[in-house]
Design a protein around this motif. Sequence first.
Motif, mmCIF file in Angstrom:
data_model
loop_
_atom_site.group_PDB
_atom_site.id
_atom_site.type_symbol
_atom_site.label_atom_id
_atom_site.label_comp_id
_atom_site.label_asym_id
_atom_site.label_seq_id
_atom_site.Cartn_x
_atom_site.Cartn_y
_atom_site.Cartn_z
ATOM 1 N N UNK A 106 0.417 -1.442 -0.231
ATOM 2 C CA UNK A 106 -0.144 -0.505 -0.343
ATOM 3 C C UNK A 106 0.595 1.304 0.194
ATOM 4 N N UNK A 107 0.165 1.861 -0.758
ATOM 5 C CA UNK A 107 0.889 3.519 -0.414
ATOM 6 C C UNK A 107 0.902 4.303 0.186
ATOM 7 N N UNK A 108 1.367 4.030 2.136
ATOM 8 C CA UNK A 108 1.092 4.641 2.850
ATOM 9 C C UNK A 108 2.563 4.513 4.356
ATOM 10 N N UNK A 109 2.800 4.942 4.198
ATOM 11 C CA UNK A 109 4.671 5.484 5.412
ATOM 12 C C UNK A 109 5.025 3.948 6.233
ATOM 13 N N UNK A 110 3.807 2.906 6.681
ATOM 14 C CA UNK A 110 4.408 2.241 7.600
ATOM 15 C C UNK A 110 5.745 1.489 6.937
ATOM 16 N N UNK A 111 5.874 0.505 5.734
ATOM 17 C CA UNK A 111 6.757 0.332 5.449
ATOM 18 C C UNK A 111 7.603 0.693 5.464
ATOM 19 N N UNK A 112 7.765 1.744 4.380
ATOM 20 C CA UNK A 112 9.705 3.017 4.318
ATOM 21 C C UNK A 112 9.434 2.852 6.023
ATOM 22 N N UNK A 113 8.425 3.354 6.893
ATOM 23 C CA UNK A 113 9.226 4.100 8.476
ATOM 24 C C UNK A 113 10.000 2.212 8.816
ATOM 25 N N UNK A 114 8.886 1.119 8.536
ATOM 26 C CA UNK A 114 9.912 -0.275 9.140
ATOM 27 C C UNK A 114 11.508 -0.453 8.994
ATOM 28 N N UNK A 115 11.502 -0.318 7.462
ATOM 29 C CA UNK A 115 12.519 -0.321 7.428
ATOM 30 C C UNK A 115 13.837 0.366 7.863
ATOM 31 N N UNK A 116 12.607 1.916 7.545
ATOM 32 C CA UNK A 116 14.750 2.801 7.858
ATOM 33 C C UNK A 116 14.653 2.438 9.688
ATOM 34 N N UNK A 117 13.220 2.591 11.114
ATOM 35 C CA UNK A 117 13.765 1.968 11.953
ATOM 36 C C UNK A 117 14.757 0.596 11.851
ATOM 37 N N UNK A 118 14.427 -0.556 11.779
ATOM 38 C CA UNK A 118 14.868 -1.461 12.002
ATOM 39 C C UNK A 118 16.135 -1.107 11.133
ATOM 40 N N UNK A 119 16.669 -0.538 10.211
ATOM 41 C CA UNK A 119 18.050 -0.451 9.996
ATOM 42 C C UNK A 119 18.726 0.803 11.160
ATOM 43 N N UNK A 120 17.783 1.710 11.091
ATOM 44 C CA UNK A 120 18.169 2.542 12.492
ATOM 45 C C UNK A 120 18.938 1.226 13.961
ATOM 46 N N UNK A 121 18.153 1.150 14.393
ATOM 47 C CA UNK A 121 18.313 -0.232 15.135
ATOM 48 C C UNK A 121 19.511 -0.976 15.198
ATOM 49 N N UNK A 122 19.710 -1.426 13.041
ATOM 50 C CA UNK A 122 20.816 -2.796 13.447
ATOM 51 C C UNK A 122 22.081 -1.242 13.574
ATOM 52 N N UNK A 123 22.476 -0.599 12.659
ATOM 53 C CA UNK A 123 22.938 0.649 12.998
ATOM 54 C C UNK A 123 23.472 1.037 14.010
ATOM 55 N N UNK A 124 22.973 1.385 14.936
ATOM 56 C CA UNK A 124 23.530 2.030 16.443
ATOM 57 C C UNK A 124 23.897 0.752 16.817
ATOM 58 N N UNK A 125 23.669 -0.648 17.282
ATOM 59 C CA UNK A 125 23.723 -1.405 18.203
ATOM 60 C C UNK A 125 25.145 -2.180 16.287
ATOM 61 N N UNK A 126 25.081 -1.986 16.214
ATOM 62 C CA UNK A 126 26.903 -2.016 15.469
ATOM 63 C C UNK A 126 28.036 -1.164 16.079
ATOM 64 N N UNK A 127 27.581 0.126 15.340
ATOM 65 C CA UNK A 127 28.181 1.243 15.797
ATOM 66 C C UNK A 127 28.725 0.930 17.700
ATOM 67 N N UNK A 128 27.997 0.027 18.208
ATOM 68 C CA UNK A 128 28.573 0.435 20.092
ATOM 69 C C UNK A 128 29.796 -0.493 20.129
ATOM 70 N N UNK A 129 29.983 -1.459 19.168
ATOM 71 C CA UNK A 129 31.411 -2.333 19.441
ATOM 72 C C UNK A 129 33.001 -1.360 18.261
ATOM 73 N N UNK A 130 32.682 0.524 17.809
ATOM 74 C CA UNK A 130 33.456 1.358 17.735
ATOM 75 C C UNK A 130 33.220 2.102 19.446
ATOM 76 N N UNK A 131 34.040 2.352 19.496
ATOM 77 C CA UNK A 131 34.603 2.526 21.204
ATOM 78 C C UNK A 131 34.619 4.369 21.294
ATOM 79 N N UNK A 132 35.393 4.334 19.687
ATOM 80 C CA UNK A 132 35.851 5.897 19.434
ATOM 81 C C UNK A 132 34.500 6.430 18.604
ATOM 82 N N UNK A 133 33.488 7.924 19.570
ATOM 83 C CA UNK A 133 32.876 8.357 17.938
ATOM 84 C C UNK A 133 33.641 8.851 16.710
ATOM 85 N N UNK A 134 35.131 9.095 16.639
ATOM 86 C CA UNK A 134 35.246 9.558 15.352
ATOM 87 C C UNK A 134 34.662 9.343 14.542
#
Length: 187
Positions: free
Chosen positions: A93-121
């Motif tokens: 359906x042409x609604x925002x639920x699925x794009x939201x699902x994609x980007x929210x899951x991607x955000x969670x995965x990337x943030x989780x991966x980022x925590x393995x790298x201690x330096x923020x730079x």
Amino acid sequence: ARSLVQGQGLSYISLPDPKPATKYPFGFPLTLAPLEWLAPGNWAAMNWLVVLFFAGSIPVIYLLAREPLGRLPALLVALWCATLPALLDYGHQVMSEIPYLFFSLLALWMIERSLKQPDLRGNYWFMGGFACMMWAYYLRGVGLVLVAAIFLYLLLSRHFRQALILGGGAVLVALPWSLRNSAIGDE
């Protein structure tokens, strides 16, 4: 999307007197705007874009589940999600639920991966996760809950610097839209 393409900004153009839109965030119309520009009124193209986001969500579910569950259980979870009736229904359906699902899951995965790298730079996982989180926020208003959840997760997992940077950055990125809507009023 049509109002953006026609240069009228984010507005309700189906009314005799177009009014600025403040009820929904601009992310989904902006996502659809290139398709509206290339193929005006082509709902099938917009439908296919949502289907692509749905298809992209399944591997991200796998990636998110792989570390805590293992490869085979994560694969089973991803396949199960790919066949859920509610996801299949919203997945075309042409609604925002699925794009939201994609980007929210991607955000969670990337943030989780980022925590393995201690330096923020140079921590591109953190930057990408932040960008996906904020895009999810601009796709659906409920994205505010995602921002709060990631912020609280970082605090509770004792990643205080990341939490402060993410929280402060989220306020700065959300502020222009909030100020715009406050200046326009409720429409």
